[in-house]
Design a protein around this motif. Structure first.
Motif, PDB file in Angstrom:
ATOM      1  N   PRO A 490      11.889  12.294 -14.641  1.00 55.14           N
ATOM      2  CA  PRO A 490      12.957  12.859 -13.806  1.00 55.14           C
ATOM      3  C   PRO A 490      12.397  13.366 -12.487  1.00 55.14           C
ATOM      4  O   PRO A 490      11.258  13.845 -12.423  1.00 55.14           O
ATOM      5  N   ALA A 491      13.185  13.273 -11.437  1.00 54.12           N
ATOM      6  CA  ALA A 491      12.708  13.711 -10.122  1.00 54.12           C
ATOM      7  C   ALA A 491      12.449  15.204 -10.080  1.00 54.12           C
ATOM      8  O   ALA A 491      11.650  15.672  -9.252  1.00 54.12           O
ATOM      9  N   ASP A 492      13.102  15.969 -10.949  1.00 57.33           N
ATOM     10  CA  ASP A 492      12.897  17.418 -10.939  1.00 57.33           C
ATOM     11  C   ASP A 492      11.848  17.878 -11.955  1.00 57.33           C
ATOM     12  O   ASP A 492      11.691  19.072 -12.184  1.00 57.33           O
ATOM     13  N   ASP A 493      11.132  16.931 -12.559  1.00 56.64           N
ATOM     14  CA  ASP A 493       9.974  17.299 -13.373  1.00 56.64           C
ATOM     15  C   ASP A 493       8.963  17.989 -12.457  1.00 56.64           C
ATOM     16  O   ASP A 493       8.723  17.544 -11.334  1.00 56.64           O
ATOM     17  N   PRO A 494       8.340  19.086 -12.897  1.00 54.46           N
ATOM     18  CA  PRO A 494       7.413  19.814 -12.009  1.00 54.46           C
ATOM     19  C   PRO A 494       6.311  18.942 -11.434  1.00 54.46           C
ATOM     20  O   PRO A 494       5.909  19.104 -10.272  1.00 54.46           O
ATOM     21  N   ARG A 495       5.785  18.010 -12.221  1.00 51.88           N
ATOM     22  CA  ARG A 495       4.730  17.130 -11.715  1.00 51.88           C
ATOM     23  C   ARG A 495       5.269  16.195 -10.633  1.00 51.88           C
ATOM     24  O   ARG A 495       4.564  15.879  -9.663  1.00 51.88           O
ATOM     25  N   LEU A 497       7.956  16.860  -8.688  1.00 53.02           N
ATOM     26  CA  LEU A 497       8.230  17.681  -7.509  1.00 53.02           C
ATOM     27  C   LEU A 497       6.947  17.955  -6.732  1.00 53.02           C
ATOM     28  O   LEU A 497       6.946  17.918  -5.486  1.00 53.02           O
ATOM     29  N   ALA A 498       5.863  18.224  -7.460  1.00 50.78           N
ATOM     30  CA  ALA A 498       4.585  18.471  -6.787  1.00 50.78           C
ATOM     31  C   ALA A 498       4.111  17.219  -6.051  1.00 50.78           C
ATOM     32  O   ALA A 498       3.591  17.303  -4.930  1.00 50.78           O
ATOM     33  N   THR A 499       4.316  16.055  -6.650  1.00 51.47           N
ATOM     34  CA  THR A 499       3.902  14.800  -6.010  1.00 51.47           C
ATOM     35  C   THR A 499       4.748  14.516  -4.778  1.00 51.47           C
ATOM     36  O   THR A 499       4.221  14.108  -3.731  1.00 51.47           O
ATOM     37  N   ILE A 500       6.042  14.733  -4.885  1.00 50.98           N
ATOM     38  CA  ILE A 500       6.930  14.536  -3.736  1.00 50.98           C
ATOM     39  C   ILE A 500       6.513  15.438  -2.582  1.00 50.98           C
ATOM     40  O   ILE A 500       6.401  15.001  -1.428  1.00 50.98           O
ATOM     41  N   ASP A 501       6.261  16.711  -2.897  1.00 50.95           N
ATOM     42  CA  ASP A 501       5.873  17.656  -1.840  1.00 50.95           C
ATOM     43  C   ASP A 501       4.504  17.309  -1.256  1.00 50.95           C
ATOM     44  O   ASP A 501       4.284  17.447  -0.044  1.00 50.95           O
ATOM     45  N   ALA A 502       3.577  16.867  -2.107  1.00 47.12           N
ATOM     46  CA  ALA A 502       2.247  16.503  -1.601  1.00 47.12           C
ATOM     47  C   ALA A 502       2.347  15.333  -0.629  1.00 47.12           C
ATOM     48  O   ALA A 502       1.704  15.327   0.434  1.00 47.12           O
ATOM     49  N   ILE A 503       3.165  14.340  -0.952  1.00 43.78           N
ATOM     50  CA  ILE A 503       3.337  13.192  -0.060  1.00 43.78           C
ATOM     51  C   ILE A 503       4.028  13.626   1.228  1.00 43.78           C
ATOM     52  O   ILE A 503       3.632  13.232   2.332  1.00 43.78           O
ATOM     53  N   ALA A 504       5.054  14.467   1.102  1.00 45.96           N
ATOM     54  CA  ALA A 504       5.762  14.939   2.290  1.00 45.96           C
ATOM     55  C   ALA A 504       4.865  15.769   3.192  1.00 45.96           C
ATOM     56  O   ALA A 504       5.006  15.728   4.428  1.00 45.96           O
ATOM     57  N   ASP A 505       3.920  16.500   2.596  1.00 49.75           N
ATOM     58  CA  ASP A 505       3.060  17.389   3.380  1.00 49.75           C
ATOM     59  C   ASP A 505       1.815  16.690   3.913  1.00 49.75           C
ATOM     60  O   ASP A 505       1.378  16.967   5.046  1.00 49.75           O
ATOM     61  N   ARG A 506       1.232  15.786   3.119  1.00 53.98           N
ATOM     62  CA  ARG A 506      -0.108  15.285   3.440  1.00 53.98           C
ATOM     63  C   ARG A 506      -0.173  13.789   3.727  1.00 53.98           C
ATOM     64  O   ARG A 506      -1.237  13.277   4.055  1.00 53.98           O
ATOM     65  N   LEU A 540      10.938   8.355   0.035  1.00 51.91           N
ATOM     66  CA  LEU A 540      10.897   9.818   0.012  1.00 51.91           C
ATOM     67  C   LEU A 540      12.312  10.389   0.044  1.00 51.91           C
ATOM     68  O   LEU A 540      12.632  11.317  -0.711  1.00 51.91           O
ATOM     69  N   ALA A 541      13.157   9.836   0.898  1.00 55.64           N
ATOM     70  CA  ALA A 541      14.554  10.298   0.950  1.00 55.64           C
ATOM     71  C   ALA A 541      15.243  10.084  -0.391  1.00 55.64           C
ATOM     72  O   ALA A 541      15.983  10.960  -0.881  1.00 55.64           O
ATOM     73  N   GLN A 542      15.012   8.931  -1.006  1.00 52.13           N
ATOM     74  CA  GLN A 542      15.660   8.631  -2.287  1.00 52.13           C
ATOM     75  C   GLN A 542      15.174   9.571  -3.381  1.00 52.13           C
ATOM     76  O   GLN A 542      15.974  10.079  -4.179  1.00 52.13           O
ATOM     77  N   ALA A 543      13.863   9.824  -3.429  1.00 48.73           N
ATOM     78  CA  ALA A 543      13.318  10.725  -4.443  1.00 48.73           C
ATOM     79  C   ALA A 543      13.851  12.144  -4.265  1.00 48.73           C
ATOM     80  O   ALA A 543      14.173  12.833  -5.248  1.00 48.73           O
ATOM     81  N   LEU A 544      13.957  12.584  -3.012  1.00 52.17           N
ATOM     82  CA  LEU A 544      14.514  13.915  -2.759  1.00 52.17           C
ATOM     83  C   LEU A 544      15.966  13.993  -3.207  1.00 52.17           C
ATOM     84  O   LEU A 544      16.414  15.013  -3.763  1.00 52.17           O
ATOM     85  N   ALA A 545      16.726  12.947  -2.970  1.00 52.84           N
ATOM     86  CA  ALA A 545      18.126  12.943  -3.417  1.00 52.84           C
ATOM     87  C   ALA A 545      18.202  13.027  -4.935  1.00 52.84           C
ATOM     88  O   ALA A 545      19.023  13.763  -5.495  1.00 52.84           O
ATOM     89  N   LEU A 546      17.334  12.285  -5.622  1.00 55.47           N
ATOM     90  CA  LEU A 546      17.327  12.330  -7.085  1.00 55.47           C
ATOM     91  C   LEU A 546      16.921  13.709  -7.601  1.00 55.47           C
ATOM     92  O   LEU A 546      17.326  14.112  -8.695  1.00 55.47           O
TER      93      LEU A 546
END
Length: 609
Positions: A490-495, A497-506, A540-546
């Motif tokens: 699931p996109a809201d699994d903590p792992r 979410l951390a991966t999404i944020d890491a990609i968005a940040d780095r 990234l947009a799609q994952a954030l929406a999910l």
């Protein structure tokens, strides 16, 4: 040196081949009679490689748009003396209707000049250069046109005014006054064709262009019903993806061009005019949103025929094919071409055809599962082929491979490849009744769980705080954004979410556009850098929406979509410094990403998340 901005290019298609036209009315690229055929005009890659321009003699302004809901281009030229509209299209034959496009094509590029006010003198400059500019053909006068002979090509230009011929070039001046309409055309045949190219009558060309416009409108009326946000961009992307499909076989090409670079002056210049299993499968899924994929049966028929000779637990599915199903796509360089902005080498063919990429089974079965309603009665061969893809994924998932990005360095245990093998088995389990493979489900479920355990245990890096590019790595890879998209987590699994944020940040530039990975880490075996990837930004947009972060998703989507040109077309990448489009165009991946991200945001908003 060719230096036309990639954003200046417009895309024409008859679902057999394509042409690219710039803002000034110059055809800079044209391959007859297939997408992957030798170019007649390759000005994009060298100033001396052929073009066909139609422009006013006087200076003025230019605007353009697609005519209605079509891939026919209208360019309006305004000068102090008058105005005319140039309409360009690759013609569709009389058997086309709203259900099928490209079933009967004359292989004609038609150009209509309509003077809407005042008077205009129009200059025509025609320089055919078959075989990517290798040949300067012999030109001769015909009644109402010009013939060009050279190599395997017989080209006939319909030109209803006198032309001057010199050095393989035809030039002419056409005087237009308000109300005047003149049609030009270029047709190609080969020495052995039963019906050779010929000069067309004006009324024939008028009917051809009108029929082409009507066929596109009819297809859109029947197939394009998406009514969510950014509907115009989604519908245009659907037409582009339709235009990148090769009607005779059901293949889908990754882009319309070769060797437009991923970095100006660099060596990352590839031929994308072939049918990648991955890209084509994603295209079928995007058409599920942007346009009813009535070509699904054709596509899976193509894949079964093209891929059946190399599938099974002891074999590997070839990752790409020629549009006619050809396997050998050996790569070579065209050393006589300088390349776009001196970006060499210019390549035709693609050496990636010989790579092993185990993700392809998941993409293919993912498309089959999404399009199951369009495949109600699979034939025995297609059922066997899809089931064999699942069986192969169940064995090959343990292998190192070259990954989704086709690295030319050492093979690795790429995380994305493992996840897509999981997808292959997951979707095969869902399709088991349709594939008549219920007896294989227990084994498929067992292996699916083994893959999931390996990904979760070996794909996560505490040091990186994210899922990483390959087992044992700390490098980020944007393809891991697909994990929630395909339902692995699931996109809201903590792992996640951390991966999404890491990609968005780095893994983004200052504009928020996403890189595939960091090229300086050296995994891809190539020198130089590349631009940010539009597909990855839409992921990234799609994952954030999910994940329910709809406002962030909207912002990322709009940032990526803002790089579409004035017609809505996208190439592969964006230069991180200049903001220019880079890479082959139009890029199926980018339009696929746009469609799926828009749909995900729409679904998230409709669900009230």
């Amino acid at each position: 040196m060719s230096a036309t901005p990639i954003a200046d290019l417009a895309f024409l298609s008859d679902r057999h081949s394509c042409a690219l036209v710039d803002r000034a009315g110059t055809v800079e690229w044209l391959c007859f009679p297939r997408f992957d055929g030798p170019a007649v005009f390759a000005h994009l890659l060298d100033d001396d490689a052929g073009h066909w321009s139609v422009r006013p003699e006087a200076e003025g302004t230019t605007t353009r748009r697609y005519a209605g809901r079509s891939l026919a281009l209208e360019t309006t030229f305004r000068t102090a003396e008058g105005e005319f509209v140039l309409t360009d299209a690759l013609g569709l034959g009389p058997d086309n209707d709203g259900h099928r496009l490209g079933t009967d094509v004359p292989h004609v590029l038609v150009r209509r000049l309509s003077c809407t006010s005042g008077a205009v003198d129009v200059l025509v400059d025609y320089r055919p250069r078959p075989e990517y500019g290798l040949i300067v053909p012999l030109l001769s006068h015909l009644d109402g046109g010009v013939a060009a002979r050279g190599g395997a090509d017989w080209l006939v230009l319909t030109l209803p005014v006198a032309a001057d011929l010199h050095d393989g070039r035809a030039t002419a001046r056409i005087h237009l006054e308000a109300g005047d309409v003149v049609h030009l055309a270029l047709q190609r045949s080969t020495l052995g064709d039963a019906v050779p190219a010929h000069v067309w009558a004006q009324d024939e060309l008028a009917a051809l262009l009108d029929r082409t416009l009507a066929s596109w409108e009819s297809w859109c009326s029947l197939h394009q019903s998406y009514d969510g946000p950014w509907a115009d961009l989604v519908h245009l992307s659907g037409r582009v993806l339709q235009g990148l499909s090769y009607q005779p076989s059901g293949a889908v090409v990754a882009a319309g061009t070769t060797s437009l670079p991923e970095g100006v002056g660099g060596e990352r210049n590839w031929d994308y005019r072939y049918a990648w299993v991955r890209d084509a499968s994603f295209t079928m899924e995007a058409l599920w949103v942007a346009a009813c994929p009535d070509e699904a049966e054709d596509f899976f028929g193509f894949m079964t025929t093209a891929g059946a000779g190399g599938i099974g637990p002891d074999e590997s599915l070839q990752i790409m094919f020629g549009v006619g199903g050809e396997h050998d796509l050996s790569e070579r360089t065209l050393d006589h071409l300088r390349g776009w902005r001196d970006s060499r080498p210019v390549r035709v063919g693609n050496g990636a055809w010989a790579q092993r990429q185990v993700d392809v089974y998941g993409e293919l079965l993912g498309a089959a599962a999404r399009l199951a309603d369009q495949l109600p009665a699979l034939d025995e061969e297609t059922r066997w082929f899809l089931a064999s893809c699942a069986d192969t994924a169940a064995v090959r998932w343990r292998d190192r491979d070259q990954g989704i990005w086709e690295v030319r360095g050492e093979p690795q245990h790429f995380l994305y490849s493992k996840v897509m093998c999981w997808v292959a088995l997951d979707r095969a389990i869902a399709l088991a009744p349709q594939l008549r493979c219920e007896h294989r489900v227990d084994e498929w479920q067992k292996v699916r769980e083994e893959i999931a355990d390996a990904v979760l245990q070996q794909g996560w890096s505490e040091e990186a705080g994210a899922f990483t590019q390959y087992f044992g790595s700390t490098a980020l890879d944007a393809s891991n954004l697909m994990m929630p998209i395909v339902g692995f987590l699931p996109a809201d699994d903590p792992r996640m979410l951390a991966t999404i944020d890491a990609i968005a940040d780095r893994l983004t530039d200052e504009r928020g556009l996403v890189y595939r990975y960091r090229t300086e880490e050296g995994v891809d075996g190539l020198a130089g850098e590349e631009g940010t990837f539009l597909l990855c930004t839409f992921w990234l947009a799609q994952a954030l929406a999910l994940a329910g972060q709809v406002e962030r998703a909207r912002a990322v989507f709009e940032g990526a979509a803002s790089f579409a040109n004035d017609l809505g077309l996208l190439s592969e990448e964006v230069d991180p410094e200049s903001g220019e489009l880079l890479g082959n165009v139009p890029q199926a991946f980018s339009h696929i990403g746009l469609v799926n991200a828009a749909w995900a945001i729409d679904q998230a908003e409709r669900s009230g998340r």
